[in-house]
Design a protein around this motif. Structure first.
Motif, mmCIF file in Angstrom:
data_model
loop_
_atom_site.group_PDB
_atom_site.id
_atom_site.type_symbol
_atom_site.label_atom_id
_atom_site.label_comp_id
_atom_site.label_asym_id
_atom_site.label_seq_id
_atom_site.Cartn_x
_atom_site.Cartn_y
_atom_site.Cartn_z
ATOM 1 N N SER A 64 0.900 -1.158 -0.113
ATOM 2 C CA SER A 64 0.188 -0.022 -0.089
ATOM 3 C C SER A 64 0.809 1.336 0.031
ATOM 4 C CB SER A 64 -1.062 -0.072 1.306
ATOM 5 O OG SER A 64 -0.275 0.188 2.432
ATOM 6 N N VAL A 65 2.093 1.058 0.167
ATOM 7 C CA VAL A 65 3.192 2.313 0.085
ATOM 8 C C VAL A 65 2.984 2.743 -1.296
ATOM 9 C CG1 VAL A 65 5.310 3.184 0.340
ATOM 10 C CG2 VAL A 65 4.358 1.378 1.977
ATOM 11 N N TRP A 66 2.864 2.067 -2.369
ATOM 12 C CA TRP A 66 3.073 2.445 -3.354
ATOM 13 C C TRP A 66 1.602 2.915 -3.834
ATOM 14 C CZ3 TRP A 66 7.499 3.180 -5.591
ATOM 15 C CH2 TRP A 66 8.608 2.496 -4.925
ATOM 16 N N ASN A 67 1.219 3.908 -3.449
ATOM 17 C CA ASN A 67 -0.187 4.741 -3.996
ATOM 18 C C ASN A 67 0.019 5.785 -4.522
ATOM 19 O OD1 ASN A 67 -0.449 6.565 -1.892
ATOM 20 N ND2 ASN A 67 -0.292 4.962 -0.303
ATOM 21 N N THR A 73 4.381 12.756 -3.911
ATOM 22 C CA THR A 73 5.380 13.109 -2.977
ATOM 23 C C THR A 73 6.749 12.877 -3.416
ATOM 24 O OG1 THR A 73 3.760 12.744 -1.312
ATOM 25 C CG2 THR A 73 6.150 12.789 -0.635
ATOM 26 N N MET A 74 6.837 11.556 -4.163
ATOM 27 C CA MET A 74 8.146 11.126 -4.525
ATOM 28 C C MET A 74 8.302 12.051 -5.687
ATOM 29 S SD MET A 74 8.078 6.999 -4.518
ATOM 30 C CE MET A 74 6.985 6.311 -3.204
ATOM 31 N N LEU A 75 7.455 12.360 -6.589
ATOM 32 C CA LEU A 75 7.564 13.317 -7.791
ATOM 33 C C LEU A 75 8.281 14.670 -7.234
ATOM 34 C CD1 LEU A 75 7.216 14.148 -10.624
ATOM 35 C CD2 LEU A 75 4.978 14.489 -10.369
ATOM 36 N N ARG A 76 7.609 15.038 -6.334
ATOM 37 C CA ARG A 76 7.819 16.303 -5.771
ATOM 38 C C ARG A 76 9.560 16.345 -5.311
ATOM 39 N NH1 ARG A 76 4.111 16.921 -2.737
ATOM 40 N NH2 ARG A 76 4.761 17.064 -0.504
ATOM 41 N N ALA A 108 5.273 21.224 -8.450
ATOM 42 C CA ALA A 108 5.501 20.699 -6.994
ATOM 43 C C ALA A 108 4.655 21.242 -5.970
ATOM 44 C CB ALA A 108 7.026 21.279 -6.598
ATOM 45 N N MET A 109 4.298 22.510 -6.197
ATOM 46 C CA MET A 109 3.254 23.271 -5.342
ATOM 47 C C MET A 109 1.980 22.676 -5.482
ATOM 48 S SD MET A 109 4.467 25.540 -3.388
ATOM 49 C CE MET A 109 5.809 24.259 -3.056
ATOM 50 N N ILE A 110 1.357 22.532 -6.874
ATOM 51 C CA ILE A 110 0.084 21.900 -7.038
ATOM 52 C C ILE A 110 -0.044 20.441 -6.405
ATOM 53 C CG2 ILE A 110 -1.479 21.159 -8.867
ATOM 54 C CD1 ILE A 110 -0.274 23.277 -10.534
ATOM 55 N N THR A 111 1.236 19.405 -6.787
ATOM 56 C CA THR A 111 0.975 18.271 -6.187
ATOM 57 C C THR A 111 1.216 17.985 -4.682
ATOM 58 O OG1 THR A 111 3.628 18.104 -6.330
ATOM 59 C CG2 THR A 111 2.486 17.097 -8.247
ATOM 60 N N ASP A 112 1.714 19.025 -4.063
ATOM 61 C CA ASP A 112 1.518 19.253 -2.507
ATOM 62 C C ASP A 112 0.019 19.369 -2.002
ATOM 63 O OD1 ASP A 112 2.256 20.095 0.108
ATOM 64 O OD2 ASP A 112 2.428 21.989 -0.153
ATOM 65 N N LEU A 113 -0.597 20.251 -2.703
ATOM 66 C CA LEU A 113 -2.079 20.149 -2.543
ATOM 67 C C LEU A 113 -2.944 18.854 -2.675
ATOM 68 C CD1 LEU A 113 -3.050 23.813 -4.089
ATOM 69 C CD2 LEU A 113 -2.525 23.320 -1.800
ATOM 70 N N PHE A 114 -2.494 18.247 -3.663
ATOM 71 C CA PHE A 114 -3.189 16.978 -4.105
ATOM 72 C C PHE A 114 -3.003 15.823 -3.284
ATOM 73 C CE2 PHE A 114 -4.460 19.438 -8.114
ATOM 74 C CZ PHE A 114 -5.681 19.107 -8.048
ATOM 75 N N ASP A 115 -1.764 15.806 -2.887
ATOM 76 C CA ASP A 115 -1.352 14.477 -2.374
ATOM 77 C C ASP A 115 -1.954 14.104 -1.002
ATOM 78 O OD1 ASP A 115 0.176 16.027 -1.199
ATOM 79 O OD2 ASP A 115 2.149 15.299 -1.545
ATOM 80 N N VAL A 125 -3.197 6.996 3.740
ATOM 81 C CA VAL A 125 -2.182 7.646 4.682
ATOM 82 C C VAL A 125 -1.185 6.471 5.171
ATOM 83 C CG1 VAL A 125 -1.743 8.676 6.861
ATOM 84 C CG2 VAL A 125 -3.637 9.268 5.504
ATOM 85 N N THR A 126 0.206 6.557 4.771
ATOM 86 C CA THR A 126 1.172 5.576 5.303
ATOM 87 C C THR A 126 2.172 6.580 6.101
ATOM 88 O OG1 THR A 126 2.348 6.027 3.018
ATOM 89 C CG2 THR A 126 0.726 4.402 3.049
ATOM 90 N N ASP A 127 3.005 5.551 6.791
ATOM 91 C CA ASP A 127 4.200 5.799 7.300
ATOM 92 C C ASP A 127 5.186 6.685 6.807
ATOM 93 O OD1 ASP A 127 3.076 4.904 10.008
ATOM 94 O OD2 ASP A 127 4.294 3.170 9.800
ATOM 95 N N PHE A 128 5.380 6.371 5.540
ATOM 96 C CA PHE A 128 6.523 6.618 4.420
ATOM 97 C C PHE A 128 5.530 8.241 4.037
ATOM 98 C CE2 PHE A 128 7.187 7.632 0.052
ATOM 99 C CZ PHE A 128 8.630 7.876 -0.004
ATOM 100 N N GLY A 129 4.211 8.301 3.800
ATOM 101 C CA GLY A 129 3.911 9.625 3.462
ATOM 102 C C GLY A 129 3.942 10.655 4.595
#
Length: 256
Positions: A64-67, A73-76, A108-115, A125-129
């Motif tokens: 489930s980490v790979w959602n 977040t990784m893209l950012r 980066a700012m837009i993905t911050d809003l969506f993730d 929601v994961t511990d990695f996130g």
């Protein structure tokens, strides 16, 4: 004197024996099918899953980490070095490259809003996130501020105030997490939005009245940064005092 004929009694006993054999066979079949279709249970009948079931459940949680939220977040995080390279191309003053750098910053700012929204809405929601998301936020904003100050577009004290506040509040959250979580306020969200707009305007090679406008937007962002930072400190103090008082009350009640 009335009685049951021996043949009838024998037939009744035989019928009962046949029914018992059939029930035993059905039980054996259900046991076999249950073991084939469901997880194995402990022999004591406690219903505890076998070790293999726990391993399978752990594998599902790990997958489930790979959602989609974590992928954003990784893209950012991956955009940070690319943004820095674009900002510093041709000495850092080429309007065309600065526009491309602005596009990377905007993504980066837009993905911050969506993730974060996706993670909360769809239970991703994961511990990695929880760890990677704030790191990605601070990384892209910090990279932009340091690049702007290094190029002479933004005073270093502005960068120090914004980054000092962000790092300080993050550390403060960890220090008081044993007493509770400091929720994100509307002022904090407005601060984040204003910072993003102001830094984005400084990334672009603006002139004239737009350059004057970005100065005032940045001034508002700095004020909101300081004010919301002080408010977080106040909330942390209140949260810590309340937590200490509740623990002391619980200890007194336990001793009584």
């Amino acid at each position: 004197m009335t009685g049951v004929p021996a043949s009838a009694a024998g037939g009744s006993s035989g019928a009962q024996g046949a029914r018992g054999s059939a029930a035993a066979a059905d039980g054996a079949r259900s046991e076999v099918s249950g073991s084939a279709s469901g997880p194995a249970t402990a022999p004591d009948g406690g219903g505890k899953p076998a070790r293999g079931g726990k391993i399978a459940a752990a594998a599902v949680n790990q997958a489930s980490v790979w959602n989609v939220a974590n992928l954003l977040t990784m893209l950012r995080l991956l955009l940070v070095p690319g943004f820095v390279a674009l900002m510093l191309t041709n000495g850092g003053y080429d309007p065309a490259w600065r526009s491309v750098a602005w596009a990377a910053f905007a993504i980066a700012m837009i993905t911050d809003l969506f993730d974060g929204h996706l993670a909360r809405t769809y239970n991703l929601v994961t511990d990695f996130g929880k760890i990677a998301d704030p790191i990605a936020d601070k990384a892209i904003m910090g990279a932009a501020l340091v690049c702007l100050s290094a190029l002479g577009d933004l005073p270093w004290w502005v960068t120090a105030v914004i980054l000092g506040r962000e790092l300080g509040i993050t550390l403060l959250r960890f220090l008081v997490i044993r007493y509770g979580v400091i929720p994100a306020s509307r002022g904090g969200k407005l601060k984040t939005l204003t910072q993003g707009v102001a830094v984005g305007m400084y990334v672009l090679a603006l002139t004239g009245w737009l350059a004057t406008l970005r100065f005032w937007v940045m001034a508002v962002a700095v004020v909101l940064t300081v004010v919301t930072g002080l408010d977080y400190v106040r909330q942390a103090i209140v949260l810590r005092r309340r937590g200490i008082a509740e623990r002391a009350a619980a200890l007194e009640e336990k001793e009584a």
